[in-house]
Scaffold this motif. Structure first.
Motif, mmCIF file in Angstrom:
data_model
loop_
_atom_site.group_PDB
_atom_site.id
_atom_site.type_symbol
_atom_site.label_atom_id
_atom_site.label_comp_id
_atom_site.label_asym_id
_atom_site.label_seq_id
_atom_site.Cartn_x
_atom_site.Cartn_y
_atom_site.Cartn_z
ATOM 1 N N ASP A 415 0.834 -1.205 0.000
ATOM 2 C CA ASP A 415 0.000 0.000 0.000
ATOM 3 C C ASP A 415 0.865 1.250 0.000
ATOM 4 N N ARG A 416 1.927 1.239 0.799
ATOM 5 C CA ARG A 416 2.801 2.398 0.868
ATOM 6 C C ARG A 416 3.462 2.652 -0.492
ATOM 7 N N THR A 417 3.928 1.588 -1.124
ATOM 8 C CA THR A 417 4.560 1.729 -2.444
ATOM 9 C C THR A 417 3.566 2.226 -3.479
ATOM 10 N N VAL A 418 2.352 1.683 -3.464
ATOM 11 C CA VAL A 418 1.332 2.077 -4.441
ATOM 12 C C VAL A 418 0.965 3.544 -4.271
ATOM 13 N N GLN A 419 0.786 3.991 -3.047
ATOM 14 C CA GLN A 419 0.439 5.397 -2.826
ATOM 15 C C GLN A 419 1.566 6.319 -3.303
ATOM 16 N N ARG A 420 2.790 5.917 -3.059
ATOM 17 C CA ARG A 420 3.918 6.719 -3.528
ATOM 18 C C ARG A 420 3.932 6.774 -5.054
ATOM 19 N N LEU A 421 3.653 5.637 -5.690
ATOM 20 C CA LEU A 421 3.639 5.604 -7.149
ATOM 21 C C LEU A 421 2.510 6.453 -7.715
ATOM 22 N N LEU A 422 1.312 6.366 -7.113
ATOM 23 C CA LEU A 422 0.189 7.169 -7.602
ATOM 24 C C LEU A 422 0.541 8.655 -7.566
ATOM 25 N N HIS A 423 1.259 9.046 -6.527
ATOM 26 C CA HIS A 423 1.675 10.449 -6.429
ATOM 27 C C HIS A 423 2.747 10.772 -7.471
ATOM 28 N N ASP A 424 3.747 9.911 -7.584
ATOM 29 C CA ASP A 424 4.881 10.199 -8.459
ATOM 30 C C ASP A 424 4.520 10.116 -9.938
ATOM 31 N N LEU A 425 3.478 9.348 -10.266
ATOM 32 C CA LEU A 425 3.105 9.184 -11.677
ATOM 33 C C LEU A 425 2.174 10.279 -12.166
ATOM 34 N N GLU A 426 1.872 11.266 -11.345
ATOM 35 C CA GLU A 426 1.146 12.447 -11.817
ATOM 36 C C GLU A 426 2.155 13.367 -12.495
ATOM 37 N N ILE A 427 2.057 13.470 -13.798
ATOM 38 C CA ILE A 427 3.027 14.216 -14.603
ATOM 39 C C ILE A 427 2.288 15.255 -15.438
ATOM 40 N N VAL A 428 2.757 16.473 -15.415
ATOM 41 C CA VAL A 428 2.185 17.554 -16.217
ATOM 42 C C VAL A 428 3.200 17.963 -17.268
ATOM 43 N N MET A 429 2.778 17.967 -18.531
ATOM 44 C CA MET A 429 3.626 18.370 -19.650
ATOM 45 C C MET A 429 3.057 19.642 -20.262
ATOM 46 N N GLU A 430 3.927 20.616 -20.485
ATOM 47 C CA GLU A 430 3.508 21.890 -21.060
ATOM 48 C C GLU A 430 4.169 22.090 -22.409
ATOM 49 N N GLY A 431 3.398 22.691 -23.326
ATOM 50 C CA GLY A 431 3.904 23.031 -24.640
ATOM 51 C C GLY A 431 3.268 24.317 -25.107
ATOM 52 N N PRO A 432 3.592 24.768 -26.291
ATOM 53 C CA PRO A 432 3.016 26.025 -26.810
ATOM 54 C C PRO A 432 1.491 25.955 -26.860
ATOM 55 N N GLY A 433 0.854 26.635 -25.938
ATOM 56 C CA GLY A 433 -0.609 26.702 -25.925
ATOM 57 C C GLY A 433 -1.296 25.460 -25.410
ATOM 58 N N HIS A 434 -0.560 24.497 -24.877
ATOM 59 C CA HIS A 434 -1.181 23.251 -24.435
ATOM 60 C C HIS A 434 -0.566 22.797 -23.106
ATOM 61 N N ILE A 435 -1.411 22.209 -22.272
ATOM 62 C CA ILE A 435 -0.965 21.544 -21.054
ATOM 63 C C ILE A 435 -1.628 20.171 -21.025
ATOM 64 N N ALA A 436 -0.847 19.149 -20.795
ATOM 65 C CA ALA A 436 -1.386 17.784 -20.748
ATOM 66 C C ALA A 436 -1.000 17.160 -19.421
ATOM 67 N N ARG A 437 -1.935 16.389 -18.859
ATOM 68 C CA ARG A 437 -1.700 15.753 -17.567
ATOM 69 C C ARG A 437 -1.788 14.241 -17.726
ATOM 70 N N VAL A 438 -0.844 13.546 -17.123
ATOM 71 C CA VAL A 438 -0.809 12.087 -17.165
ATOM 72 C C VAL A 438 -0.847 11.563 -15.735
ATOM 73 N N THR A 439 -1.639 10.528 -15.509
ATOM 74 C CA THR A 439 -1.650 9.840 -14.223
ATOM 75 C C THR A 439 -1.479 8.351 -14.469
ATOM 76 N N GLY A 440 -1.273 7.617 -13.401
ATOM 77 C CA GLY A 440 -1.146 6.169 -13.514
ATOM 78 C C GLY A 440 -2.244 5.478 -12.719
ATOM 79 N N THR A 441 -2.872 4.466 -13.345
ATOM 80 C CA THR A 441 -3.831 3.609 -12.656
ATOM 81 C C THR A 441 -3.167 2.257 -12.441
ATOM 82 N N ILE A 442 -3.380 1.684 -11.236
ATOM 83 C CA ILE A 442 -2.609 0.503 -10.848
ATOM 84 C C ILE A 442 -3.542 -0.645 -10.470
ATOM 85 N N GLY A 443 -3.247 -1.814 -10.996
ATOM 86 C CA GLY A 443 -3.914 -3.047 -10.594
ATOM 87 C C GLY A 443 -2.943 -3.923 -9.825
ATOM 88 N N ILE A 444 -3.388 -4.444 -8.683
ATOM 89 C CA ILE A 444 -2.512 -5.211 -7.789
ATOM 90 C C ILE A 444 -3.036 -6.640 -7.690
#
Length: 489
Positions: A415-444
């Protein structure tokens, strides 16, 4: 080969021809790497001919050949189709005495084959067993009795041929994407340089140790491998010091077995030259008899440094995802199988995480594939940083990742590892006129609930993943067994 043996002959042949078509190697121009392998087989076994052969429906075609061999020949009466059809090595000491081949036009006429030794060359098909599509073989116009080492050498070179074919297939599949094509071309160029080095891998010398006089004689080749001048003579100090531990102990033990039993040996060992340069060598040794009594130890030493490095590199390429430098799907399965074997032996449990990236397509669509590649590399970095020591992360393909957690991690640790991963896998990418967000969904999933079966364990983790996605992306779910053994929660 088990599944292949259960098929009819026609089904086996159809599978082989399909696999041969998929690798797109038949009727291609000569390639330096394959030529180097065929030449190396001929040199190492001391035969007049050698080839890397592919078996088509009505003919056998030589991707590489040495000696008086035509570019292709009919399949009927040939030796290599027997290896492909049986999936096993074939050795014919004297073809004129073998009823299977005595009447073959290749025996009664040019190239007048008497000796043949060939081993299968196989390709790995996705989701299936390896399929034999050809051979690596050596031939000679004179009969001879092969040694067990001959087949070992051929099988080792066949592994290199298989790795080269696989690497080439990967390059073909990747050719549609310009950036991937560039990386593949660079990788192939590195491999060409490595195979060019393998062509010059004939560094070999002989030695003789007189048992009564306790004196050693070296050929010039042994001095070259040791990086010592011939004029200096065989060193008076203990020559075993050139072998670092533990290979020194292994070499001494092998020599003692030969002295006690009379059985020859061959081994590969690390080696440090007189100039302090690290090498990898192959050593052979046998007893020299005079009037039935042992008088000397004789053998060969060969510098196989470049070939050893090549094998390590090819092994790395075969097991690693090029973009992220994480383990690929094949290596993940290999490691997971080993962890499951350990769990069965210790009555333990193994946790597996399947990770799917949410919003990844949006990054590619809005910011381009270069940004998508950057996201995948960043996810790989965060998997390496966020997981416990002993965890094994891998990229299974596309935007799908997986992690095998250490056997000593309990539910709280997961559980501790999964929660850390859910937090760390939230990634925001910015570009000219665009912002994209990526998250991770996990199956255990836990191996004890899957009966320590890899395929079932991964299906259960996949089921848990989709439960989490249906609930809310960017979360995690653990597989739970219900009465139908189909639910996760």
């Amino acid at each position: 080969m088990g599944a292949e043996r259960r098929m009819s002959d026609d089904q086996q042949e159809a599978l082989r021809q399909k696999a041969l078509a998929e690798i797109a190697l038949l009727d291609t121009p000569p390639e330096r790497e394959f030529d180097a392998l065929a030449k190396l087989a001929q040199r190492m076994l001391g035969t007049g001919m050698s080839s890397i052969t592919l078996i088509a429906p009505e003919r056998q075609w030589f991707k590489a050949r040495c000696g008086p061999l035509a570019p292709q020949t009919p399949r009927d009466g040939a030796f290599c189709p027997v290896v492909v059809e049986t999936g096993a090595p074939l050795v014919v000491a004297d073809a004129r005495l073998d009823p299977r081949f005595a009447g073959s036009p290749f025996v009664t006429g040019a190239p007048n084959i008497r000796f043949y030794a060939g081993v299968p060359v196989r390709v790995q098909r996705p989701g299936g067993d390896p399929v034999t599509v050809g051979t690596l073989c050596v031939l000679d116009a004179r009969p001879r009795e092969p040694t067990p080492i001959d087949l070992e050498v051929l099988e080792g070179l066949a592994c290199l041929a298989e790795a080269l074919i696989e690497s080439r297939s990967v390059a073909l599949r990747a050719a549609e994407a310009a950036e991937e094509h560039r990386r593949t071309a660079e990788r192939l160029e590195r491999e060409r340089r490595q195979f060019k080095q393998a062509e010059r891998m004939a560094d070999m010398g002989s030695y003789r140790y007189d048992i009564e006089k306790r004196s050693t004689e070296w050929s010039d080749g042994v001095f070259a491998i040791h990086e010592r001048p011939v004029a200096a003579g065989v060193p008076g100090e203990d020559i075993l010091h050139y072998f670092p531990e533990p290979d020194r102990t292994a070499f001494v033990a092998a020599v003692m077995r030969t002295l006690e039993t009379g059985e020859p040996f061959e081994l590969d060992a690390d080696f440090v030259t007189a100039k302090g340069n690290a090498r990898r060598v192959r050593c052979s040794c046998e007893i020299e008899l005079a009037k039935g009594k042992p008088v000397a130890l004789i053998g060969l030493i060969q510098d196989i440094t470049e070939r050893h490095r090549l094998e390590q590199r090819l092994r790395h390429l075969a097991r690693t995802d090029d973009l992220t430098q994480l383990a690929n799907r094949v290596e993940f399965h290999r490691v997971l199988d080993a962890r499951l074997r350990d769990a069965r032996a210790a009555d333990g449990d193994v946790a597996v995480l399947l990770i799917d990236l949410d919003g990844f397509k949006g990054v590619n669509d809005a910011l381009g594939h270069a940004a998508g590649d950057a996201v995948l590399r960043r996810v790989a970095d965060r998997l390496r940083a966020s997981c416990n020591a002993g965890s094994f992360p891998a990229r299974l393909g596309g935007d799908e990742f997986a992690v095998v957690l250490p056997a000593d991690v309990d539910g709280v640790g997961v559980d501790r590892t999964v929660q850390r991963l859910l937090h760390d896998l939230e990634i925001v990418m910015e570009g000219p006129g665009h912002i994209a967000r990526v998250t991770g969904t996990i199956g255990i999933a836990w191996s004890s609930m899957a009966g320590q079966d890899r395929d079932r364990l991964l299906r259960q983790a996949d089921a848990a993943l989709y439960v989490a996605k249906r609930t809310r992306k960017g979360t995690a779910a653990t597989y739970r067994i219900d009465a139908d053994d189909r639910q996760a929660g």
